[in-house]
Design a protein around this motif. Structure first.
Motif, PDB file in Angstrom:
ATOM      1  N   ALA A 261       0.851  -1.191   0.000  1.00 29.47           N
ATOM      2  CA  ALA A 261       0.000   0.000   0.000  1.00 29.47           C
ATOM      3  C   ALA A 261       0.884   1.238   0.000  1.00 29.47           C
ATOM      4  O   ALA A 261       2.107   1.153   0.151  1.00 29.47           O
ATOM      5  CB  ALA A 261      -0.928   0.008   1.216  1.00 29.47           C
ATOM      6  N   ARG A 262       0.245   2.380  -0.156  1.00 26.55           N
ATOM      7  CA  ARG A 262       0.935   3.663  -0.056  1.00 26.55           C
ATOM      8  C   ARG A 262       0.793   4.216   1.353  1.00 26.55           C
ATOM      9  O   ARG A 262      -0.239   4.040   2.003  1.00 26.55           O
ATOM     10  CB  ARG A 262       0.342   4.659  -1.052  1.00 26.55           C
ATOM     11  CG  ARG A 262       0.685   4.391  -2.506  1.00 26.55           C
ATOM     12  CD  ARG A 262      -0.161   5.241  -3.435  1.00 26.55           C
ATOM     13  NE  ARG A 262      -0.116   6.656  -3.047  1.00 26.55           N
ATOM     14  CZ  ARG A 262      -0.926   7.577  -3.558  1.00 26.55           C
ATOM     15  NH1 ARG A 262      -1.851   7.242  -4.438  1.00 26.55           N
ATOM     16  NH2 ARG A 262      -0.809   8.838  -3.176  1.00 26.55           N
ATOM     17  N   GLU A 263       1.820   4.877   1.817  1.00 23.46           N
ATOM     18  CA  GLU A 263       1.737   5.537   3.111  1.00 23.46           C
ATOM     19  C   GLU A 263       0.935   6.836   2.965  1.00 23.46           C
ATOM     20  O   GLU A 263       0.862   7.401   1.884  1.00 23.46           O
ATOM     21  CB  GLU A 263       3.146   5.837   3.635  1.00 23.46           C
ATOM     22  CG  GLU A 263       3.946   4.580   3.949  1.00 23.46           C
ATOM     23  CD  GLU A 263       5.315   4.890   4.521  1.00 23.46           C
ATOM     24  OE1 GLU A 263       5.541   4.549   5.687  1.00 23.46           O
ATOM     25  OE2 GLU A 263       6.130   5.491   3.806  1.00 23.46           O
ATOM     26  N   PRO A 264       0.346   7.301   4.087  1.00 27.57           N
ATOM     27  CA  PRO A 264       0.354   6.743   5.442  1.00 27.57           C
ATOM     28  C   PRO A 264      -0.731   5.686   5.618  1.00 27.57           C
ATOM     29  O   PRO A 264      -1.730   5.677   4.913  1.00 27.57           O
ATOM     30  CB  PRO A 264       0.068   7.968   6.307  1.00 27.57           C
ATOM     31  CG  PRO A 264      -0.812   8.823   5.442  1.00 27.57           C
ATOM     32  CD  PRO A 264      -0.319   8.623   4.033  1.00 27.57           C
ATOM     33  N   LEU A 265      -0.515   4.820   6.572  1.00 28.20           N
ATOM     34  CA  LEU A 265      -1.481   3.803   6.953  1.00 28.20           C
ATOM     35  C   LEU A 265      -1.152   3.363   8.369  1.00 28.20           C
ATOM     36  O   LEU A 265      -0.037   3.588   8.854  1.00 28.20           O
ATOM     37  CB  LEU A 265      -1.458   2.611   6.003  1.00 28.20           C
ATOM     38  CG  LEU A 265      -0.250   1.657   6.032  1.00 28.20           C
ATOM     39  CD1 LEU A 265      -0.602   0.351   5.321  1.00 28.20           C
ATOM     40  CD2 LEU A 265       0.964   2.266   5.371  1.00 28.20           C
ATOM     41  N   GLY A 266      -2.109   2.742   9.046  1.00 24.59           N
ATOM     42  CA  GLY A 266      -1.846   2.283  10.405  1.00 24.59           C
ATOM     43  C   GLY A 266      -3.086   1.728  11.070  1.00 24.59           C
ATOM     44  O   GLY A 266      -4.201   1.805  10.535  1.00 24.59           O
ATOM     45  N   ILE A 267      -2.894   1.157  12.246  1.00 27.75           N
ATOM     46  CA  ILE A 267      -3.993   0.557  12.993  1.00 27.75           C
ATOM     47  C   ILE A 267      -4.803   1.651  13.678  1.00 27.75           C
ATOM     48  O   ILE A 267      -4.254   2.621  14.207  1.00 27.75           O
ATOM     49  CB  ILE A 267      -3.467  -0.470  14.012  1.00 27.75           C
ATOM     50  CG1 ILE A 267      -4.640  -1.211  14.660  1.00 27.75           C
ATOM     51  CG2 ILE A 267      -2.557   0.165  15.053  1.00 27.75           C
ATOM     52  CD1 ILE A 267      -4.225  -2.440  15.444  1.00 27.75           C
ATOM     53  N   ILE A 268      -6.135   1.493  13.644  1.00 25.78           N
ATOM     54  CA  ILE A 268      -7.013   2.477  14.267  1.00 25.78           C
ATOM     55  C   ILE A 268      -7.946   1.854  15.295  1.00 25.78           C
ATOM     56  O   ILE A 268      -8.622   2.581  16.027  1.00 25.78           O
ATOM     57  CB  ILE A 268      -7.851   3.227  13.212  1.00 25.78           C
ATOM     58  CG1 ILE A 268      -8.715   2.233  12.413  1.00 25.78           C
ATOM     59  CG2 ILE A 268      -6.943   4.027  12.278  1.00 25.78           C
ATOM     60  CD1 ILE A 268      -9.689   2.904  11.459  1.00 25.78           C
ATOM     61  N   PHE A 269      -7.988   0.516  15.357  1.00 24.33           N
ATOM     62  CA  PHE A 269      -8.911  -0.123  16.296  1.00 24.33           C
ATOM     63  C   PHE A 269      -8.397  -1.505  16.655  1.00 24.33           C
ATOM     64  O   PHE A 269      -7.904  -2.241  15.789  1.00 24.33           O
ATOM     65  CB  PHE A 269     -10.311  -0.237  15.678  1.00 24.33           C
ATOM     66  CG  PHE A 269     -11.335  -0.872  16.578  1.00 24.33           C
ATOM     67  CD1 PHE A 269     -12.056  -0.104  17.472  1.00 24.33           C
ATOM     68  CD2 PHE A 269     -11.579  -2.240  16.537  1.00 24.33           C
ATOM     69  CE1 PHE A 269     -12.995  -0.677  18.307  1.00 24.33           C
ATOM     70  CE2 PHE A 269     -12.506  -2.831  17.361  1.00 24.33           C
ATOM     71  CZ  PHE A 269     -13.222  -2.044  18.254  1.00 24.33           C
ATOM     72  N   ASP A 270      -8.504  -1.849  17.934  1.00 21.23           N
ATOM     73  CA  ASP A 270      -8.172  -3.180  18.433  1.00 21.23           C
ATOM     74  C   ASP A 270      -9.204  -3.529  19.499  1.00 21.23           C
ATOM     75  O   ASP A 270      -9.385  -2.784  20.464  1.00 21.23           O
ATOM     76  CB  ASP A 270      -6.762  -3.214  19.023  1.00 21.23           C
ATOM     77  CG  ASP A 270      -6.293  -4.625  19.367  1.00 21.23           C
ATOM     78  OD1 ASP A 270      -7.149  -5.472  19.677  1.00 21.23           O
ATOM     79  OD2 ASP A 270      -5.080  -4.886  19.332  1.00 21.23           O
TER      80      ASP A 270
END
Length: 600
Positions: A261-270
């Motif tokens: 994928a292209r940045e930015p990306l990240g975890i938002i929920f756990d």
């Protein structure tokens, strides 16, 4: 910080002397069969207008292969039946299409749903979705042509959907070390409006805004546990990928993911732990005599009003606000600013919040209007009770100063340069895709490689491995296999095969919809949306059909790279493509075409 790694091609798999493909006019056997029921083909509705929607619908491959069996393939009909195809029967006049399972329909209208999708997680287990929010775990039995076992649903869940459409991208079944239980990992892709995404941190952290990214890709990693014959929900993680996801897979043994994928990306929920930075206890327990005031509040017999102040350019996408009957939570970007139990219950339905010029205001409606509140949040002394809004305004400058001090402390040390000193040539390009390894135990990206070439396609690997992907390298297409985590070496991707000049060829095919290659990589096929198929046999393909002679020298050439072009006898759009070592399959709404590519 991710560990950077490099995708290093194996020189022994490259052919610097490759001279190109020779056009072959040899005909190939093509078998056309009518499918029992028309293939499902849903299209976006008027509200699904983003590029991510078009990509999800338009590039959906309706032919599904099975890593555990190279003798069968599957498709889903418009009435949600799953059909098994006996590949050996396609050369006869009586092809075998067997309906193995009927997906339940919980709604008549499927407007806005994705196409149904199917993924095989194990030798006798599959996961299926109707595209509208329901996930089924299905016992398939051994999936061979001779096995007449009908599939049975073992567990159905709406943990992923919430009535929102999603597509299954990959799944994997793993057994625990003690062999006492099994864990099923499923990756589901959604395209959601940023106003509807459930997140524990602000989406602005990833550059999301209504103007730039009204819709984003959300990848949901859900795990189910199988203990004593029963399936149950275990955990859900959600990653935000604003600029689109190209590839996602679960890495064996199911504790990490591989993404492109292209940045930015990240975890938002756990579902098991909050991903936002917590509010430290020592911050809650400051003495009231100190000047650090995080919020002000006042009350009337009917309601409680709370004020918080942020930067004046703060938008609603910088905040995560959660109002419940007994708790109140505020997250600014990735940091928790307010979290705790209210002094008394409130009515959630009649409580509201507004944001204007960085001033956040809550109006909390009391359930018991006879009670006076001595404090807002239990064990939180950072609040100051005031008489009215005018008095609260007097504390605004104090709160602003507190926020600046907090941000300065969080940064650790002052920046060594100002962003205003950067020139245009210093800007990092935003169109680079990367390969990432995401660790499920730490919720961090541990490895990263910047792609130097375009992603061409991805294909199934051996059972238990993540799908391989093909990247352009110079003019070629190189096959890369993500490593499992069992290997005792630094994680990376292994170069396993090369398709000569495929990168150059694919760039010239403007009408291409699917690119596929068989497990032995002896050929690659590029399928247009309508009519045309281009087959590129590699020089290692033994089934050339003709012996070639090099005219200048008279030398006999045993195997050469050849190109073949086919015109498919159908006016319908190609909905699926699948390559096996012997056959190339093409699926339209009403027909299945089987092309015998190799006779050996």
């Amino acid at each position: 910080m991710e560990q950077l790694f490099e995708l290093r091609p194996r020189k022994d798999l490259l052919d610097p002397t490759f001279e190109g493909y020779k056009l072959s006019l040899d005909s190939l056997p093509v078998y056309k069969h009518e499918v029992p029921v028309a293939v499902e083909h849903l299209k976006p509705n008027e509200e699904q207008f983003s590029f991510q929607h078009v990509k999800t619908f338009g590039l959906h491959n309706h032919l599904i292969d099975d890593p555990w069996s190279d003798e069968v393939a599957f498709f889903i009909s418009k009435d949600l039946q799953i059909f098994k195809i006996n590949l050996h029967s396609l050369v006869s006049q009586s092809p075998e299409f067997k309906s193995v399972w009927q997906l339940p329909r919980h709604l008549e209208s499927r407007d806005g749903w994705f196409n149904a999708s199917l993924s095989f997680a194990g030798p006798e287990l599959a996961v299926v979705t109707d595209g509208g929010g329901v996930l089924h775990i299905v016992d398939t039995g051994v999936r061979t042509p001779a096995n007449s076992h009908l599939w049975q649903a073992k567990f159905s869940s709406e943990d992923l959907g919430n009535s929102e459409p999603f597509k299954i991208t990959h799944s994997m079944l793993n057994t625990t070390e003690s062999n006492q239980s099994e864990t099923l990992s499923v990756l589901a892709l959604k395209v959601e409006s940023i106003d509807k995404v459930e997140s524990q941190i602000a989406l602005s952290v990833f550059g999301c805004s209504e103007k730039e990214t009204p819709f984003i890709n959300c990848l949901e990693w859900v795990q189910y546990e199988h203990v004593d014959g029963h399936w149950s929900f275990k955990q859900l993680k959600r990653l935000a990928i604003p600029h689109g996801l190209d590839y996602a897979s679960v890495l064996s043994p199911g504790k990490a993911l591989c993404l492109i994928a292209r940045e930015p990306l990240g975890i938002i929920f756990d579902s098991k732990k909050n991903v936002a930075a917590p509010l430290e206890n020592n911050e809650r327990m400051q003495d009231e005599t100190e000047t650090k005031v995080a919020y002000t509040w006042t009350e009337s017999p009917e309601e409680v009003t709370v004020w918080m102040t942020f930067d004046k350019h703060t938008s609603k996408h910088d905040l995560v606000v959660k109002i419940e009957s007994q708790t109140l939570k505020v997250v600014y970007k990735q940091q928790t600013y307010l979290d705790g139990e209210l002094a008394h219950p409130i009515s959630v339905g009649s409580s509201t919040w507004t944001l204007l010029d960085g001033k956040l205001e809550f109006i909390l409606s009391k359930v018991d209007k006879s009670l006076s509140w001595n404090h807002l949040i239990q064990s939180d002394l950072r609040g100051r009770k005031v008489l009215d809004a005018e008095t609260a305004a007097d504390y605004e400058s104090v709160i602003n100063m507190t926020m600046k001090e907090t941000q300065a402390e969080g940064s650790g040390r002052p920046p060594v340069f100002s962003s205003e000193q950067l020139e245009e040539c210093d800007d990092m390009p935003m169109d680079e895709s990367c390969v990432f390894r995401f660790d499920g135990e730490t919720n961090k990206f541990t490895h990263k490689a910047i792609l130097s070439g375009q992603l061409l396609f991805f294909t199934q690997s051996a059972p238990g491995l993540a799908p391989a992907f093909c990247l352009r390298h110079d003019v070629d297409g190189l096959i890369w296999q993500p490593m499992g985590d069992e290997l005792e070496q630094s994680w990376g991707c292994l170069h396993t095969a090369a398709l000569q000049a495929l990168g150059y060829i694919q760039a010239s095919k403007e009408q291409r919809k699917f690119t596929v290659a068989p497990p032995n990589m002896t050929y690659a096929a590029l399928c247009d949306a309508f009519s045309h198929v281009y087959i590129y046999r590699q020089s290692n393909c033994t089934s050339t059909g003709v012996e070639m002679v090099h005219r200048p020298t008279g030398r006999r050439v045993g195997n050469i790279a050849r190109q073949q072009v086919l015109n498919i006898d159908s006016s319908e759009e190609c909905l699926g493509a699948l390559a096996t070592n012997s056959f190339l399959l093409l699926l339209t709404s009403s027909s299945l075409f089987s092309i015998r590519v190799n006779s050996d």
